[in-house]
Every structure is written in C-alpha cells, then in structure tokens.
Motif scaffolding. Structure first.
Motif, mmCIF file in Angstrom:
data_model
loop_
_atom_site.group_PDB
_atom_site.id
_atom_site.type_symbol
_atom_site.label_atom_id
_atom_site.label_comp_id
_atom_site.label_asym_id
_atom_site.label_seq_id
_atom_site.Cartn_x
_atom_site.Cartn_y
_atom_site.Cartn_z
ATOM 1 N N TRP A 50 -4.400 10.049 0.623
ATOM 2 C CA TRP A 50 -5.744 9.549 0.924
ATOM 3 C C TRP A 50 -5.857 8.083 0.494
ATOM 4 C CZ3 TRP A 50 -9.476 7.554 -2.340
ATOM 5 C CH2 TRP A 50 -10.721 7.326 -1.758
ATOM 6 N N VAL A 51 -5.339 7.761 -0.696
ATOM 7 C CA VAL A 51 -5.355 6.374 -1.187
ATOM 8 C C VAL A 51 -4.580 5.482 -0.226
ATOM 9 C CG1 VAL A 51 -4.480 4.841 -3.012
ATOM 10 C CG2 VAL A 51 -5.696 6.934 -3.631
ATOM 11 N N CYS A 52 -3.424 5.946 0.222
ATOM 12 C CA CYS A 52 -2.613 5.164 1.166
ATOM 13 C C CYS A 52 -3.396 4.883 2.443
ATOM 14 C CB CYS A 52 -1.315 5.914 1.474
ATOM 15 S SG CYS A 52 -0.196 5.040 2.575
ATOM 16 N N ALA A 53 -4.033 5.910 2.983
ATOM 17 C CA ALA A 53 -4.812 5.735 4.212
ATOM 18 C C ALA A 53 -6.022 4.848 3.973
ATOM 19 C CB ALA A 53 -5.254 7.091 4.744
ATOM 20 N N ARG A 54 -6.688 5.053 2.872
ATOM 21 C CA ARG A 54 -7.927 4.330 2.559
ATOM 22 C C ARG A 54 -7.696 2.833 2.389
ATOM 23 N NH1 ARG A 54 -11.478 1.527 1.801
ATOM 24 N NH2 ARG A 54 -13.371 1.747 0.580
ATOM 25 N N HIS B 113 0.606 4.131 8.148
ATOM 26 C CA HIS B 113 0.894 3.933 6.728
ATOM 27 C C HIS B 113 1.207 5.265 6.042
ATOM 28 C CE1 HIS B 113 -0.895 0.053 7.637
ATOM 29 N NE2 HIS B 113 -0.347 -0.393 6.516
ATOM 30 N N VAL B 114 0.423 6.275 6.378
ATOM 31 C CA VAL B 114 0.671 7.593 5.787
ATOM 32 C C VAL B 114 2.003 8.153 6.290
ATOM 33 C CG1 VAL B 114 -0.188 9.967 5.597
ATOM 34 C CG2 VAL B 114 -1.761 8.051 5.352
ATOM 35 N N LEU B 115 2.362 7.870 7.533
ATOM 36 C CA LEU B 115 3.663 8.301 8.040
ATOM 37 C C LEU B 115 4.785 7.697 7.204
ATOM 38 C CD1 LEU B 115 5.502 9.694 10.131
ATOM 39 C CD2 LEU B 115 5.327 7.592 11.503
ATOM 40 N N LEU C 276 -4.648 12.279 4.965
ATOM 41 C CA LEU C 276 -5.021 11.451 6.110
ATOM 42 C C LEU C 276 -6.295 11.976 6.750
ATOM 43 C CD1 LEU C 276 -4.414 9.155 8.109
ATOM 44 C CD2 LEU C 276 -3.002 10.795 9.393
ATOM 45 N N LEU C 277 -6.386 13.290 6.936
ATOM 46 C CA LEU C 277 -7.601 13.877 7.518
ATOM 47 C C LEU C 277 -8.828 13.605 6.647
ATOM 48 C CD1 LEU C 277 -6.397 17.353 8.840
ATOM 49 C CD2 LEU C 277 -6.837 15.262 10.152
ATOM 50 N N LEU C 278 -8.662 13.704 5.342
ATOM 51 C CA LEU C 278 -9.788 13.436 4.439
ATOM 52 C C LEU C 278 -10.229 11.976 4.510
ATOM 53 C CD1 LEU C 278 -8.788 15.534 1.301
ATOM 54 C CD2 LEU C 278 -10.603 16.019 2.960
ATOM 55 N N SER C 279 -9.277 11.079 4.704
ATOM 56 C CA SER C 279 -9.642 9.660 4.806
ATOM 57 C C SER C 279 -10.402 9.405 6.100
ATOM 58 C CB SER C 279 -8.409 8.765 4.734
ATOM 59 O OG SER C 279 -7.665 8.829 5.934
ATOM 60 N N ARG C 280 -10.018 10.090 7.164
ATOM 61 C CA ARG C 280 -10.725 9.926 8.440
ATOM 62 C C ARG C 280 -12.123 10.493 8.352
ATOM 63 N NH1 ARG C 280 -5.993 11.589 12.719
ATOM 64 N NH2 ARG C 280 -4.860 9.628 12.586
ATOM 65 N N ARG C 281 -12.263 11.624 7.687
ATOM 66 C CA ARG C 281 -13.573 12.255 7.536
ATOM 67 C C ARG C 281 -14.518 11.342 6.783
ATOM 68 N NH1 ARG C 281 -15.948 17.667 7.196
ATOM 69 N NH2 ARG C 281 -17.559 17.575 5.610
ATOM 70 N N VAL D 88 0.838 -1.207 0.000
ATOM 71 C CA VAL D 88 0.000 0.000 0.000
ATOM 72 C C VAL D 88 0.867 1.250 0.000
ATOM 73 C CG1 VAL D 88 -1.583 1.356 1.437
ATOM 74 C CG2 VAL D 88 -2.054 -1.051 1.020
ATOM 75 N N VAL D 89 1.888 1.273 0.839
ATOM 76 C CA VAL D 89 2.756 2.457 0.929
ATOM 77 C C VAL D 89 3.528 2.654 -0.378
ATOM 78 C CG1 VAL D 89 4.755 3.455 2.109
ATOM 79 C CG2 VAL D 89 2.932 2.362 3.438
#
Length: 130
Positions: free
Chosen positions: A61-65, A74-76, A118-123, A7-8
C-alpha cells in the motif's frame, strides 16, 4: 525514474525492517521458540506468517501510495523484488529442517498481499475523489 526506484526499494526495505522488528514480539509471545539453532513450533511460524502478511499488505500500500504515477507498475516491481529475494532466501534454507510449508506460504502470500495492498490504495484514492 529515481523517485520510482526509491519508492520500490524503500517500500521493500521498510517491509524487511518491519518483519525483523516483529522478532522481539514473537520471542515474547512464544518464549523458547525463536532461539538460535531451534526450529520454532508450527503455531509460532503461523503467527510469524500472519505478521508477514499484514506487513506485506501495508508496505505494498505504501509503495502504491507514494508512487509518482502508475501505482500498479510500482507494486509489480515491488512484488518482483520481494519474490526474487524470497526465492533467494528459500533455496539455501530448504534443507535445514524447517517445514517446507513455511517457506512456500511466504512465497504464495507475497503476491496476494501485494495485490491486496494495491487494491486498498485504489480504494483510498477513489474515496478521496468522491
């Protein structure tokens, strides 16, 4: 573990492909600016940086999703990979006549874009659970 690495790395490779895919569009929007051996105008570089930021947000966002768990971790790693590669690209190009703000803007925009993605994926996940 393999899915996490996939994914990363996959998200990072997607960002590279998408950034490279903007080259024809930028060449069309700024004829003569993106010619080998020529340093583009500031306007063209700003447009390229804007595309980079949008692509970076999307790919983080793709990475987080698609992370199997712990999206932030993962985003880190996505951020670390991109920042290391960005520094590796900046060092040899620093003295080639390109404006320094251009290289620095990408290095500064990358972590901010990763955070926004990352914030958008959480939202999205919060909206889905509501």
């Amino acid at each position: 573990m393999l899915k996490s690495i996939g994914v990363v790395i996959g998200s990072y490779l997607l960002s590279v492909v998408l950034v490279l895919a903007t080259d024809p569009l930028l060449s069309h929007l700024f004829p003569g600016d993106f010619v080998r051996g020529r340093i583009p105008s500031d306007t063209a570089l700003i447009a390229g940086t804007a595309f980079f930021i949008v692509i970076s947000i999307f790919c983080s966002w793709v990475c987080a999703r698609f992370s199997p768990n712990r999206a932030a971790r993962h985003v880190l790693w996505f951020f670390i990979l991109g920042e290391v590669m960005g520094i590796a690209a900046t060092i040899p190009n620093w003295s080639k006549g390109w404006p320094h703000w251009y290289w620095l803007s990408w290095l500064v925009a990358w972590p901010v874009s990763c955070w926004i993605g990352l914030l958008l994926s959480r939202r999205r996940s919060e909206l889905a659970s509501a």
